[in-house]
Scaffold this active site. Structure first.
Site, PDB file in Angstrom:
ATOM      1  N   ASP A  41      10.961   2.277  39.775  1.00 39.82           N
ATOM      2  CA  ASP A  41       9.583   2.693  39.550  1.00 39.82           C
ATOM      3  C   ASP A  41       9.224   2.206  38.137  1.00 39.82           C
ATOM      4  O   ASP A  41      10.119   1.838  37.356  1.00 39.82           O
ATOM      5  CB  ASP A  41       9.498   4.217  39.661  1.00 39.82           C
ATOM      6  N   ASP A  83       6.135   3.477  35.619  1.00 36.67           N
ATOM      7  CA  ASP A  83       5.757   4.532  34.669  1.00 36.67           C
ATOM      8  C   ASP A  83       6.726   5.705  34.761  1.00 36.67           C
ATOM      9  O   ASP A  83       6.959   6.257  35.843  1.00 36.67           O
ATOM     10  CB  ASP A  83       4.348   5.038  34.979  1.00 36.67           C
ATOM     11  N   ASP A 111      10.926   8.757  39.021  1.00 37.57           N
ATOM     12  CA  ASP A 111      10.829  10.058  38.340  1.00 37.57           C
ATOM     13  C   ASP A 111       9.872  11.025  39.030  1.00 37.57           C
ATOM     14  O   ASP A 111       9.442  12.009  38.433  1.00 37.57           O
ATOM     15  CB  ASP A 111      10.385   9.857  36.887  1.00 37.57           C
TER      16      ASP A 111
END
Length: 215
Positions: free
Chosen positions: A8, A10, A167
């Site tokens: 991922d 960000d 996250d």
């Protein structure tokens, strides 16, 4: 055995919180609302612009034109996309280690292409990553598994040989649906350690370099 690691963006590879937070605070200021601190906006970032506006405007959000607010935020962010953004500590070492072990690397983000590519162009450590699947590359985005499966296909690696690191809960859901090993980036924009652990990822990583021991 892991042949590829897909990340991922960000909150996993990049700490983009202060640039996104600045965009949110710009919009809040334009509408004479109280600006918010990093501790308020950071946990919302992985859930997109809507979540940012919700934590910024709170109960007052319904009084505004949401589409207009969203466009104002995106416009400001696009114009100041990499003022503060940088790789989290340990990411550069992790990427170099993966490459030295001939493990392929890709990015799969829900961030749209018009923001992802200009941002990546400003981050020297990420410029060499050729396989990048964005939130609008396909008609579906995470938690749907198709974007992850596309990334694996472009890498030429079977999904079961891939690890996906993210996250947010939808990252873990997407990885599981794609048949990949899932890993939570606990250094990222998680709501809390307790909630992140409740996602039941295959791996819960306290820092980027800890992934190396599982490869």
């Amino acid at each position: 055995m892991t042949q590829a690691v897909i990340f991922d963006l960000d909150g996993t590879l990049l700490d983009t919180s202060d640039d996104l937070g600045a965009a949110l605070n710009h919009v809040l200021k334009q509408h004479e609302m109280t600006e918010v601190s990093r501790s308020v906006y950071s946990p919302a970032i992985s859930n997109g612009v809507k979540a940012l506006l919700e934590v910024g405007f709170g109960e007052h959000l319904s009084k505004f034109d949401f589409s207009a607010l969203k466009q104002q935020l995106l416009d400001h962010y696009a114009q100041h996309i990499a003022v503060h953004s940088c790789c989290f500590e340990g990411i550069e070492t992790l990427l170099q280690t993966l490459l030295s072990r001939e493990i392929k690397i890709a990015i799969m983000t829900n961030k749209p292409t018009f923001l992802t590519m200009p941002l990546l162009a400003q981050i020297s450590q990420l410029k060499g990553i050729e396989v990048v699947v964005c939130g609008d590359t396909l008609e579906v985005a995470k938690p749907h598994p198709e974007p992850l499966l596309l990334a694996a296909e472009q890498l030429g690696v079977d999904p079961t040989m891939c690890t996906y690191v993210g996250d947010a809960e939808r990252d873990i859901e997407a990885a599981k649906a794609a048949g990949m090993r899932s890993a939570t980036a606990l250094w990222g924009f998680i709501p809390s350690l307790e909630e992140a652990h409740s996602w039941s990822a295959d791996l819960n990583l306290t820092n980027p370099e800890s992934l190396i021991s599982y490869i």
